[in-house]
Design an enzyme around this catalytic site. Structure first.
Site, PDB file in Angstrom:
ATOM      1  N   GLY A 360       0.677  -1.176  -0.082  1.00 33.99           N
ATOM      2  CA  GLY A 360      -0.014  -0.067  -0.100  1.00 33.99           C
ATOM      3  C   GLY A 360       0.765   1.271   0.327  1.00 33.99           C
ATOM      4  N   GLY A 362       0.465   5.141   1.460  1.00 32.16           N
ATOM      5  CA  GLY A 362      -0.196   6.024   2.332  1.00 32.16           C
ATOM      6  C   GLY A 362       0.143   7.533   2.204  1.00 32.16           C
ATOM      7  N   GLY A 363      -0.412   8.352   2.835  1.00 32.44           N
ATOM      8  CA  GLY A 363       0.117   9.661   3.145  1.00 32.44           C
ATOM      9  C   GLY A 363       1.340   9.833   3.480  1.00 32.44           C
ATOM     10  CG  PHE A 364       2.648   9.313   7.242  1.00 35.90           C
ATOM     11  CD1 PHE A 364       2.940  10.723   7.547  1.00 35.90           C
ATOM     12  CD2 PHE A 364       1.372   8.893   7.802  1.00 35.90           C
ATOM     13  CE1 PHE A 364       2.180  11.298   8.394  1.00 35.90           C
ATOM     14  CE2 PHE A 364       0.506   9.692   8.737  1.00 35.90           C
ATOM     15  CZ  PHE A 364       0.949  10.912   8.919  1.00 35.90           C
ATOM     16  N   GLY A 365       3.879   7.353   3.406  1.00 31.70           N
ATOM     17  CA  GLY A 365       4.953   6.756   2.620  1.00 31.70           C
ATOM     18  C   GLY A 365       4.503   5.339   2.127  1.00 31.70           C
ATOM     19  NE  ARG A 366       6.843   4.389  -3.252  1.00 36.16           N
ATOM     20  CZ  ARG A 366       6.083   3.904  -4.359  1.00 36.16           C
ATOM     21  NH1 ARG A 366       5.829   2.428  -4.458  1.00 36.16           N
ATOM     22  NH2 ARG A 366       5.790   4.688  -5.378  1.00 36.16           N
ATOM     23  CG  ASP A 479      -4.590   9.904  10.298  1.00 33.87           C
ATOM     24  OD1 ASP A 479      -5.716  10.643   9.994  1.00 33.87           O
ATOM     25  OD2 ASP A 479      -3.658   9.933   9.372  1.00 33.87           O
TER      26      ASP A 479
HETATM   27  N1  LIG Z   1       0.148  -3.480   9.401  1.00 32.19           N
HETATM   28  C1  LIG Z   1      -0.174  -3.643   8.286  1.00 32.19           C
HETATM   29  N2  LIG Z   1      -0.549  -4.645   7.816  1.00 32.19           N
HETATM   30  C2  LIG Z   1      -1.037  -5.000   6.512  1.00 32.19           C
HETATM   31  N3  LIG Z   1      -1.263  -3.847   5.652  1.00 32.19           N
HETATM   32  C3  LIG Z   1      -0.882  -2.867   5.929  1.00 32.19           C
HETATM   33  C4  LIG Z   1      -0.403  -2.675   7.281  1.00 32.19           C
HETATM   34  N4  LIG Z   1      -0.325  -1.141   7.447  1.00 32.19           N
HETATM   35  C5  LIG Z   1      -0.565  -0.570   6.285  1.00 32.19           C
HETATM   36  N5  LIG Z   1      -1.013  -1.627   5.579  1.00 32.19           N
HETATM   37  C6  LIG Z   1      -1.513  -1.505   4.386  1.00 32.19           C
HETATM   38  O1  LIG Z   1      -0.725  -0.318   3.566  1.00 32.19           O
HETATM   39  C7  LIG Z   1      -1.683   0.716   3.103  1.00 32.19           C
HETATM   40  C8  LIG Z   1      -0.994   2.177   3.256  1.00 32.19           C
HETATM   41  O2  LIG Z   1      -1.040   2.231   4.655  1.00 32.19           O
HETATM   42  P1  LIG Z   1      -0.607   3.735   5.375  1.00 32.19           P
HETATM   43  O3  LIG Z   1      -0.968   3.627   6.594  1.00 32.19           O
HETATM   44  O4  LIG Z   1       0.643   3.952   5.039  1.00 32.19           O
HETATM   45  O5  LIG Z   1      -1.734   4.714   4.341  1.00 32.19           O
HETATM   46  P2  LIG Z   1      -2.905   5.140   4.938  1.00 32.19           P
HETATM   47  O6  LIG Z   1      -3.410   4.712   6.117  1.00 32.19           O
HETATM   48  O7  LIG Z   1      -3.912   4.673   3.680  1.00 32.19           O
HETATM   49  O8  LIG Z   1      -3.008   6.620   4.781  1.00 32.19           O
HETATM   50  P3  LIG Z   1      -2.655   7.587   5.806  1.00 32.19           P
HETATM   51  O9  LIG Z   1      -0.664   7.598   5.678  1.00 32.19           O
HETATM   52  O10 LIG Z   1      -2.787   9.061   5.476  1.00 32.19           O
HETATM   53  O11 LIG Z   1      -2.610   7.060   7.217  1.00 32.19           O
HETATM   54  C9  LIG Z   1      -2.902   0.686   3.890  1.00 32.19           C
HETATM   55  O12 LIG Z   1      -3.913   0.932   3.195  1.00 32.19           O
HETATM   56  C10 LIG Z   1      -2.885  -1.138   4.009  1.00 32.19           C
HETATM   57  O13 LIG Z   1      -3.540  -1.779   2.852  1.00 32.19           O
END
Ligand SMILES: Nc1ncnc2c1ncn2[C@@H]1O[C@H](COP(=O)(O)OP(=O)(O)OP(=O)(O)O)[C@@H](O)[C@H]1O
Ligand SMILES: *[C@@H]1O[C@H](CO)[C@@H](O)[C@H](O)[C@H]1NC(C)=O
Ligand SMILES: *[C@@H]1O[C@H](CO)[C@@H](O)[C@H](O)[C@H]1NC(C)=O
Ligand SMILES: *[C@@H]1O[C@H](CO)[C@@H](O)[C@H](O)[C@H]1NC(C)=O
Ligand SMILES: *[C@@H]1O[C@H](CO)[C@@H](O)[C@H](O)[C@H]1NC(C)=O
Ligand SMILES: *[C@@H]1O[C@H](CO)[C@@H](O)[C@H](O)[C@H]1NC(C)=O
Ligand SMILES: *[C@@H]1O[C@H](CO)[C@@H](O)[C@H](O)[C@H]1NC(C)=O
Ligand SMILES: *[C@@H]1O[C@H](CO)[C@@H](O)[C@H](O)[C@H]1NC(C)=O
Ligand SMILES: *[C@@H]1O[C@H](CO)[C@@H](O)[C@H](O)[C@H]1NC(C)=O
Length: 678
Positions: A360, A362-366, A479
């Site tokens: 995934g 997200g806003g903070f990174g990959r 968040d």
């Molecule tokens: N512990 C984890 N186990 C499995 N998948 C995860 C885990 N953490 C994150 N992910 C996957 O990675 C993706 C990106 O996560 P991330 O938290 O970086 O972004 P976000 O939550 O979509 O946005 P933000 O950074 O704004 O919180 C998630 O949507 C999820 O599918």
């Protein structure tokens, strides 16, 4: 010569012969010369004898029944007068006998002193190219020879097929001995030495004119000359040799063949033979099977090139590896040792952060999936980039502290790793990813049923309560939203990503604070005062409940396809006395009406514009569990407050919607600025 005067000469002569080079040796009156290799030498060669490109005399080759001779170009004066006695002399040579075919041998060679350098009448085979069958034993021959014989010829009384003999006019040796040497130490024990295939062997032949003592000594090249000669014989050479005699080497092959090679040679008349500098000697030729040597000629350069290339590649790899796995370590991190991961381990766990492992962005990174090689546990590694220097220390402390959180509805944070401008956070891996994908159904996933949704709402409430009240410190998530709710393999909801917003939110002065969160989830007082509290988390949680119940995003569209805040839309429905119209239509009416009412009302209550009106998480959980009934609420209750809010605090909500139509993480400080500016 007495032995003492001989010793005197021994110590003087080496000085005289320093720098004596083979070319100068011809026609030298002192009868002294030394050859270390025979390149450009003026020896008289005949038969198969030749001088190889490296300067080795090769007397014979693999042709059967051939002779080969290498003779010093001019005869030497062994007697000072026709009747005079034969002077003392000394010679030394280094030779090697090579066999192309294992143990096959033929026939040997000899050092000789004779009247002529013409051996056309001599026979090969056992005659060694020295004599023939008719003149064997005849005193006409006037030959003295040292034979190095590798074949046992019974007709000449040979002792074995590896012997040294002293011959006079005949090949029946007057004295012979198995090739070898008497050790200088070890009580003078005898050591056998195979003439064939033992590498270079040095031989010394000495004659004392006064005592008529002949001695022959052998030793592997490089070994000190043995004190005890291999052979000694008293024989008056004055009765044999002519006044002028040729010296040289003679060799022959028979049915079986061998390569008889001479690498170096020195001679001294009335003086010891000059020392042969073994370091200047050529190497014995290599006699491998022909194709093998060809192969070696091709393979060797390739192999060395490959080796050089391999070493270079390894060096480059090591340097690159060093850079690839480079991390940032600082003193203050020492105490966090157990929570710190090696970048290398994470690199291998995630297969080099390959795109296959990317789960995934997200806003903070990959975020990458990985399997730690040590514990085999599955992890999610989040790579977060950061620029701030001051914040990092505080943040890492926080990460480590958050690592101690332990709750069934909170995603475990195992630890971190730090590189230049980059932070890696290692979380427990959640099989089913984040909740948002199930709610908005874009990825054709199964839609969550009501039971699952309600369970997840309760789980997140429980996780948030833990963060707010049940741990040592108050942890504000900052968040809360469906993206940050992860589902384990049993579809249990778990709160993730807690505290991350803190990385970007390290100011203390509210004026300069940069609030981070997600538009649509930010409590109004957070936007205005910039202070995150447990109640701002409750606000976000309220929006979260509405999203889960309605299956819509915090910013959604109304029936006229206008963008509205979800919360406003729900209130509108309630005002129209159709609150349950807000419930996700994808559920097709399959839900518990009481629970849905509870969820919608509780969501609105939690997201009340006035913080004081919001319940604490403990109460939220009690309402959800049905332990305490939800207070009576009316839509007007909310509308009133909303209007009041809009009057007092500016047109919150819709103005944000129009300014920022899509929910993205951003610096809310600038939002409030633009609001104020309008
Ligand atoms: N512990 C984890 N186990 C499995 N998948 C995860 C885990 N953490 C994150 N992910 C996957 O990675 C993706 C990106 O996560 P991330 O938290 O970086 O972004 P976000 O939550 O979509 O946005 P933000 O950074 O704004 O919180 C998630 O949507 C999820 O599918
Ligand atoms: C040999 O004998 C002669 C005369 O007896 C003597 O002058 C000479 O030095 C001796 N040579 C050696 C090498 O002993
Ligand atoms: C060996 O020597 C003989 C005589 O010089 C020559 O004719 C023959 O070609 C040589 N054989 C090899 C294999 O060099
Ligand atoms: C080689 O030796 C022969 C015989 O002594 C001589 O005639 C000839 O000049 C010598 N050649 C060289 C190059 O020394
Ligand atoms: C042997 O050699 C001698 C000369 O040394 C020669 O006269 C004689 O004919 C040779 N014998 C044979 C059989 O070749
Ligand atoms: C060679 O000569 C010696 C005498 O010097 C003799 O004893 C021997 O039998 C002879 N051998 C042959 C094969 O002629
Ligand atoms: C040498 O010989 C002596 C007496 O013959 C014996 O005592 C000694 O052990 C021997 N040494 C070696 C090394 O063989
Ligand atoms: C040396 O060689 C001879 C003859 O081949 C053999 O009889 C003897 O046993 C050998 N000695 C050793 C110590 O190898
Ligand atoms: C060696 O022989 C020569 C000539 O036959 C003779 O003059 C000389 O004395 C002999 N030397 C010895 C040591 O017998």
């Amino acid at each position: 010569m007495t032995t003492t005067s001989m010793k005197l000469i021994l110590s003087v002569v080496p000085i005289l012969v320093v720098g004596f080079i083979p070319e100068l040796s011809t026609g030298n009156d002192h009868g002294q010369f030394v050859y270390a290799g025979f390149t450009n030498s003026n020896l008289t060669l005949d038969g198969a004898a030749r001088i190889t490109s490296t300067g080795v005399i090769e007397l014979t080759n693999d042709t059967a029944r051939i002779k080969g001779h290498a003779v010093y170009p001019s005869p030497l004066r062994f007697r000072l007068s026709p009747d005079g006695m034969v002077q003392s002399f000394s010679t030394s040579f280094v030779f090697g006998i090579l066999s192309s075919f294992g143990d096959i041998r033929g026939h040997g060679f000899a050092f000789f002193i004779g009247p002529s350098n013409d051996f056309t009448e001599a026979f090969p085979l056992q005659f060694l190219g020295l004599i023939n069958s008719t003149n064997n034993g005849s005193s006409i021959n006037q030959i003295f020879a040292i034979e190095l014989d590798t074949i046992l010829n019974t007709e000449f009384g040979d002792i074995n097929n590896n012997h040294v003999g002293i011959d006079i006019n005949s090949l029946n040796s007057l004295r012979s001995h198995t090739a070898g040497f008497y050790n200088n130490g070890k009580n003078g024990t005898f050591t056998n030495l195979s003439l064939i295939g033992s590498g270079p062997i040095q031989t010394w032949v000495e004659y004392d004119g006064n005592t008529t003592q002949i001695s022959v000594t052998l030793a592997p090249l490089g070994m000190e000359k043995p004190v005890r000669p291999l052979l000694s014989l008293t024989f008056n050479l004055s009765t044999v040799l002519k006044e002028q005699s040729y010296i040289g080497f003679s060799s022959s092959t028979g049915l079986s063949t061998g390569h008889h090679c001479v690498l170096g040679w020195s001679f001294g008349m009335n003086s010891p033979a000059p020392t042969i500098d073994s370091t200047k000697l050529p190497k014995l030729p290599y006699l491998g099977p022909r194709p093998a040597s060809k192969l070696l000629e091709i393979i060797l350069p390739i192999a060395s090139a490959v080796l050089v290339l391999a070493i270079g590649t390894i060096a480059v790899i090591l340097v690159r590896r060093h850079l690839r796995y480079k991390e940032v370590h600082e003193d203050w991190e020492v105490e966090y040792g157990p929570h710190r991961f090696a970048y290398k381990d994470l690199y291998f766990a995630t297969k080099g952060f390959s795109s296959k492992n990317l789960i995934g962005v997200g806003g903070f990174g990959r975020v990458y999936k990985g399997v730690l090689s040590t514990s085999k546990s599955e992890v999610a590694v989040k790579r977060v980039s950061y620029n701030s220097k001051q914040g990092i220390k505080q943040f890492v402390a926080e990460v480590v502290s958050l690592g101690h959180l332990q709750h069934k509805n909170v995603v475990k944070l195992f630890g971190y790793c730090r590189r230049k401008g980059e932070l890696l956070l290692v979380y427990e891996y959640m099989e089913n990813g984040s909740l948002d994908k199930y709610l908005y159904g874009e990825e054709r996933r199964s839609i969550l049923d009501w039971g699952q949704r309600f369970k997840i709402i309760k789980a997140i409430a429980s996780g948030l309560l833990y963060l707010h009240e049940e741990w040592d410190k108050v942890v504000i998530h900052r968040d809360v939203k469906p993206n940050n709710v992860l589902l384990d393999k049993d579809m249990n909801g778990r709160l993730g990503d807690f505290g991350l917003a803190k990385l970007y939110d390290h100011g203390t002065d509210p004026q300069t604070t940069h609030i981070v969160g997600t538009i649509g989830y930010l409590a109004p007082e957070l936007v205005h005062r910039g202070k995150a509290t447990t109640l701002t988390d409750v606000f976000a949680f309220g929006i979260f409940i509405l999203e889960v119940t309605c299956g819509r995003k915090a910013l959604t569209e109304d029936t006229h396809n206008r963008q509205v805040m979800l919360i406003d839309w729900v209130i509108q429905n309630w005002n129209k006395d159709s609150l349950l119209d807000s419930v996700d239509t994808k559920l097709q009416g399959n839900y518990d009406i009481d629970e849905a009412f509870l969820a919608l009302k509780l969501g609105l209550l939690c997201s009340h514009p006035f913080p004081d009106a919001r319940p604490k998480m403990r109460q939220v959980l009690q309402y959800l569990e049905g332990d305490v009934p939800l207070p009576e609420l009316l839509p007007a209750h909310f509308s009133f407050h909303m209007l009041a809010l809009m009057k007092n605090e500016g047109r919150f909500g819709s103005s944000i919607v129009s300014l920022y139509p899509s929910p993205t993480m951003m610096d809310v400080g600038s939002i409030s600025f633009s609001l104020d500016g309008r």
